[in-house]
Design a protein around this motif. Structure first.
Motif, PDB file in Angstrom:
ATOM      1  N   SER A 215       0.825  -1.218   0.000  1.00 20.24           N
ATOM      2  CA  SER A 215       0.000   0.000   0.000  1.00 20.24           C
ATOM      3  C   SER A 215       0.854   1.261   0.000  1.00 20.24           C
ATOM      4  O   SER A 215       0.531   2.239  -0.688  1.00 20.24           O
ATOM      5  N   SER A 216       1.946   1.286   0.775  1.00 17.52           N
ATOM      6  CA  SER A 216       2.768   2.499   0.836  1.00 17.52           C
ATOM      7  C   SER A 216       3.444   2.773  -0.499  1.00 17.52           C
ATOM      8  O   SER A 216       3.666   3.943  -0.864  1.00 17.52           O
ATOM      9  N   ILE A 217       3.752   1.721  -1.267  1.00 17.80           N
ATOM     10  CA  ILE A 217       4.299   1.905  -2.617  1.00 17.80           C
ATOM     11  C   ILE A 217       3.238   2.509  -3.525  1.00 17.80           C
ATOM     12  O   ILE A 217       3.507   3.410  -4.336  1.00 17.80           O
ATOM     13  N   ARG A 218       1.996   2.042  -3.378  1.00 15.70           N
ATOM     14  CA  ARG A 218       0.900   2.579  -4.189  1.00 15.70           C
ATOM     15  C   ARG A 218       0.653   4.053  -3.864  1.00 15.70           C
ATOM     16  O   ARG A 218       0.338   4.851  -4.763  1.00 15.70           O
ATOM     17  N   VAL A 219       0.784   4.410  -2.591  1.00 16.93           N
ATOM     18  CA  VAL A 219       0.620   5.811  -2.196  1.00 16.93           C
ATOM     19  C   VAL A 219       1.746   6.650  -2.788  1.00 16.93           C
ATOM     20  O   VAL A 219       1.514   7.708  -3.389  1.00 16.93           O
ATOM     21  N   PHE A 220       2.967   6.182  -2.631  1.00 18.40           N
ATOM     22  CA  PHE A 220       4.149   6.927  -3.079  1.00 18.40           C
ATOM     23  C   PHE A 220       4.140   7.157  -4.591  1.00 18.40           C
ATOM     24  O   PHE A 220       4.547   8.218  -5.073  1.00 18.40           O
ATOM     25  N   THR A 221       3.664   6.171  -5.339  1.00 19.36           N
ATOM     26  CA  THR A 221       3.690   6.264  -6.805  1.00 19.36           C
ATOM     27  C   THR A 221       2.371   6.769  -7.401  1.00 19.36           C
ATOM     28  O   THR A 221       2.218   6.801  -8.619  1.00 19.36           O
ATOM     29  N   ALA A 222       1.444   7.194  -6.554  1.00 27.96           N
ATOM     30  CA  ALA A 222       0.133   7.628  -7.046  1.00 27.96           C
ATOM     31  C   ALA A 222       0.207   8.756  -8.078  1.00 27.96           C
ATOM     32  O   ALA A 222      -0.590   8.771  -9.034  1.00 27.96           O
ATOM     33  N   PRO A 223       1.136   9.737  -7.946  1.00 26.02           N
ATOM     34  CA  PRO A 223       1.212  10.763  -8.999  1.00 26.02           C
ATOM     35  C   PRO A 223       1.566  10.180 -10.366  1.00 26.02           C
ATOM     36  O   PRO A 223       1.207  10.752 -11.397  1.00 26.02           O
ATOM     37  N   ILE A 224       2.258   9.034 -10.391  1.00 27.62           N
ATOM     38  CA  ILE A 224       2.631   8.394 -11.646  1.00 27.62           C
ATOM     39  C   ILE A 224       1.471   7.562 -12.188  1.00 27.62           C
ATOM     40  O   ILE A 224       1.139   7.636 -13.382  1.00 27.62           O
ATOM     41  N   THR A 225       0.862   6.768 -11.311  1.00 29.41           N
ATOM     42  CA  THR A 225      -0.215   5.872 -11.760  1.00 29.41           C
ATOM     43  C   THR A 225      -1.526   6.607 -11.959  1.00 29.41           C
ATOM     44  O   THR A 225      -2.401   6.142 -12.696  1.00 29.41           O
ATOM     45  N   GLY A 226      -1.681   7.763 -11.267  1.00 31.95           N
ATOM     46  CA  GLY A 226      -2.926   8.511 -11.367  1.00 31.95           C
ATOM     47  C   GLY A 226      -4.064   7.898 -10.576  1.00 31.95           C
ATOM     48  O   GLY A 226      -5.226   8.292 -10.739  1.00 31.95           O
ATOM     49  N   ASP A 227      -3.764   6.951  -9.682  1.00 34.17           N
ATOM     50  CA  ASP A 227      -4.790   6.315  -8.857  1.00 34.17           C
ATOM     51  C   ASP A 227      -5.376   7.354  -7.901  1.00 34.17           C
ATOM     52  O   ASP A 227      -4.687   7.840  -7.001  1.00 34.17           O
ATOM     53  N   SER A 228      -6.647   7.691  -8.093  1.00 37.60           N
ATOM     54  CA  SER A 228      -7.260   8.787  -7.341  1.00 37.60           C
ATOM     55  C   SER A 228      -7.359   8.491  -5.847  1.00 37.60           C
ATOM     56  O   SER A 228      -7.190   9.393  -5.015  1.00 37.60           O
ATOM     57  N   ASP A 229      -7.621   7.231  -5.487  1.00 39.17           N
ATOM     58  CA  ASP A 229      -7.745   6.884  -4.069  1.00 39.17           C
ATOM     59  C   ASP A 229      -6.417   7.055  -3.344  1.00 39.17           C
ATOM     60  O   ASP A 229      -6.361   7.661  -2.262  1.00 39.17           O
ATOM     61  N   PHE A 230      -5.344   6.532  -3.920  1.00 44.87           N
ATOM     62  CA  PHE A 230      -4.044   6.629  -3.268  1.00 44.87           C
ATOM     63  C   PHE A 230      -3.462   8.035  -3.378  1.00 44.87           C
ATOM     64  O   PHE A 230      -2.717   8.478  -2.495  1.00 44.87           O
ATOM     65  N   LEU A 231      -3.814   8.749  -4.443  1.00 41.68           N
ATOM     66  CA  LEU A 231      -3.382  10.136  -4.566  1.00 41.68           C
ATOM     67  C   LEU A 231      -4.035  10.986  -3.479  1.00 41.68           C
ATOM     68  O   LEU A 231      -3.406  11.889  -2.901  1.00 41.68           O
ATOM     69  N   ARG A 232      -5.285  10.682  -3.165  1.00 38.44           N
ATOM     70  CA  ARG A 232      -5.977  11.400  -2.091  1.00 38.44           C
ATOM     71  C   ARG A 232      -5.309  11.122  -0.739  1.00 38.44           C
ATOM     72  O   ARG A 232      -5.160  12.025   0.090  1.00 38.44           O
ATOM     73  N   ILE A 233      -4.886   9.890  -0.525  1.00 40.45           N
ATOM     74  CA  ILE A 233      -4.180   9.548   0.712  1.00 40.45           C
ATOM     75  C   ILE A 233      -2.872  10.326   0.799  1.00 40.45           C
ATOM     76  O   ILE A 233      -2.540  10.889   1.853  1.00 40.45           O
ATOM     77  N   LEU A 234      -2.127  10.381  -0.298  1.00 37.60           N
ATOM     78  CA  LEU A 234      -0.860  11.110  -0.317  1.00 37.60           C
ATOM     79  C   LEU A 234      -1.078  12.588  -0.031  1.00 37.60           C
ATOM     80  O   LEU A 234      -0.326  13.214   0.729  1.00 37.60           O
ATOM     81  N   SER A 235      -2.120  13.152  -0.618  1.00 38.99           N
ATOM     82  CA  SER A 235      -2.454  14.554  -0.384  1.00 38.99           C
ATOM     83  C   SER A 235      -2.853  14.789   1.066  1.00 38.99           C
ATOM     84  O   SER A 235      -2.464  15.798   1.676  1.00 38.99           O
ATOM     85  N   ASN A 236      -3.603  13.849   1.644  1.00 44.68           N
ATOM     86  CA  ASN A 236      -4.011  13.970   3.048  1.00 44.68           C
ATOM     87  C   ASN A 236      -2.815  13.895   3.991  1.00 44.68           C
ATOM     88  O   ASN A 236      -2.766  14.593   5.006  1.00 44.68           O
ATOM     89  N   VAL A 237      -1.853  13.031   3.653  1.00 40.47           N
ATOM     90  CA  VAL A 237      -0.624  12.938   4.448  1.00 40.47           C
ATOM     91  C   VAL A 237       0.102  14.275   4.425  1.00 40.47           C
ATOM     92  O   VAL A 237       0.549  14.792   5.457  1.00 40.47           O
ATOM     93  N   ASN A 238       0.215  14.852   3.240  1.00 40.38           N
ATOM     94  CA  ASN A 238       0.883  16.144   3.087  1.00 40.38           C
ATOM     95  C   ASN A 238       0.178  17.228   3.885  1.00 40.38           C
ATOM     96  O   ASN A 238       0.814  18.071   4.540  1.00 40.38           O
ATOM     97  N   GLU A 239      -1.156  17.207   3.884  1.00 38.14           N
ATOM     98  CA  GLU A 239      -1.935  18.209   4.608  1.00 38.14           C
ATOM     99  C   GLU A 239      -1.808  18.017   6.116  1.00 38.14           C
ATOM    100  O   GLU A 239      -1.640  18.982   6.870  1.00 38.14           O
TER     101      GLU A 239
END
Length: 344
Positions: A215-239
């Protein structure tokens, strides 16, 4: 020679004969890499899984040796870990509940308490009870998460520096789960004279041994894969944190061993090599891939990222071997190799 001296500095001097360590959650992302690293460094390992039969494929990825034993164990069964921890010098408690569904529940709070939080705490206490019975376990290293921390103070204002003292407001199920479980572990350990240390993982990325994409790999690479669910998690972590803190697979596992063996290790240790704002992380990913992923970033202008501190761990003597560019390169290479990411 220098490499050998560095290993001794980071892992501590070894007594006569290899030490034996138990790793719970041995088939997970961190657990599997930790088992392999321990074996490579000459330790004996008791690796636990709920279904060892499903670990045979992973077993072929580990260093071939007679120093590894597999045990079937379930955190929800008291006494299930008695045999696994017997004769062990220490226990790495990596196993944890990572997935649960509360979307369709009528009484979410009651459901979460009964089906998520209580079992997690019970499982941790069951393991610690087995450690008590063993009479041999000298220390337990508990794998925690940066979800137990926050980059905001009680007034919602952003902190410039985030360290182990910045405990999160329990406003998310996973944060609540990990914080209460960790608190219960430290309380039980204190009441029963168990030496326990926790390592707070940031976003772990890099190579992996599992047959699935962690899962953490999917979160980290979300900007590349464009996966909206994991991209949202990454954005929430940043926030929530004020930045994205990262650590390499090998370094997080080296830190586990370091904290197990360092006699002065006490309390909680945040493990990250570096942190940066989401926009900077995406820019670095873009440079590696030769593509622009900035469209994925929704970050306020003039954003000043918070610094996630690794000072406590480094002051104890730990040294990281992999920077953020190493993490990006090796994560993407691993994902391309297994077909999860295509750069063509």
């Amino acid at each position: 020679m220098e490499a050998e001296e560095e290993d001794e500095e980071n892992f501590g001097s070894k007594e006569l004969g290899p030490k034996t360590y138990c790793v719970t959650g041995a088939t997970g992302f961190i657990g599997s890499w930790l088992v392999n690293l321990l074996l490579l460094n000459g330790y004996k390992v008791h690796a636990t899984a709920r279904d060892p039969a499903k670990s045979l494929k992973l077993l072929s990825s580990w260093t071939v040796t007679d120093r590894l034993r597999l045990f079937k164990a379930d955190l929800q069964e008291e006494g299930s870990f008695d045999e696994a921890v017997k004769g062990c010098d220490g226990v790495f408690h990596v196993a944890a509940s990572m997935t649960f569904n509360v979307d369709q529940q009528d009484n979410i709070e009651e459901y979460v308490q009964k089906n998520v939080i209580d079992p997690e705490i019970k499982g941790t206490i069951n393991l610690l009870k087995s450690c008590l019975k063993s009479k041999s376990v000298k220390r337990v290293v508990l794998t925690s998460t940066i979800s137990t921390l926050t980059g905001k103070d009680a007034d919602g204002e952003r902190r410039r520096l985030v360290d182990e003292s910045c405990r999160t407001l329990v406003d998310q199920v996973y944060s609540l789960l990990k914080r209460l479980s960790e608190d219960a572990a430290f309380k039980f350990a204190s009441e029963n004279s168990i030496d326990i240390v926790s390592i707070i993982t940031s976003t772990v990325s890099g190579p992996f041994l599992t047959s699935y994409i962690p899962s953490s790999i999917r979160v980290f690479t979300a900007p590349i894969t464009g996966d909206s669910d994991f991209l949202r998690i990454l954005s929430n972590v940043n926030e929530r944190m004020g930045s994205v803190a990262v650590v390499h697979t090998n370094d997080i596992c080296r830190a586990h061993i370091f904290l197990m063996e360092h006699e002065n290790a006490k309390g909680r240790y945040l493990c990250c090599v570096e942190s940066c704002g989401l926009s900077e992380l995406v820019e670095r990913l873009s440079r590696h891939c030769g593509a622009n992923f900035q469209r994925c970033v929704d970050e306020k202008k003039n954003w000043m990222p918070s610094e996630v501190s690794n000072k406590k761990l480094k002051d104890l003597g730990f040294r990281f071997e992999h920077g953020i560019d190493d993490i990006i390169n090796e994560t993407i290479d691993a994902c391309v190799e297994c077909g999860f990411i295509s750069l063509t």
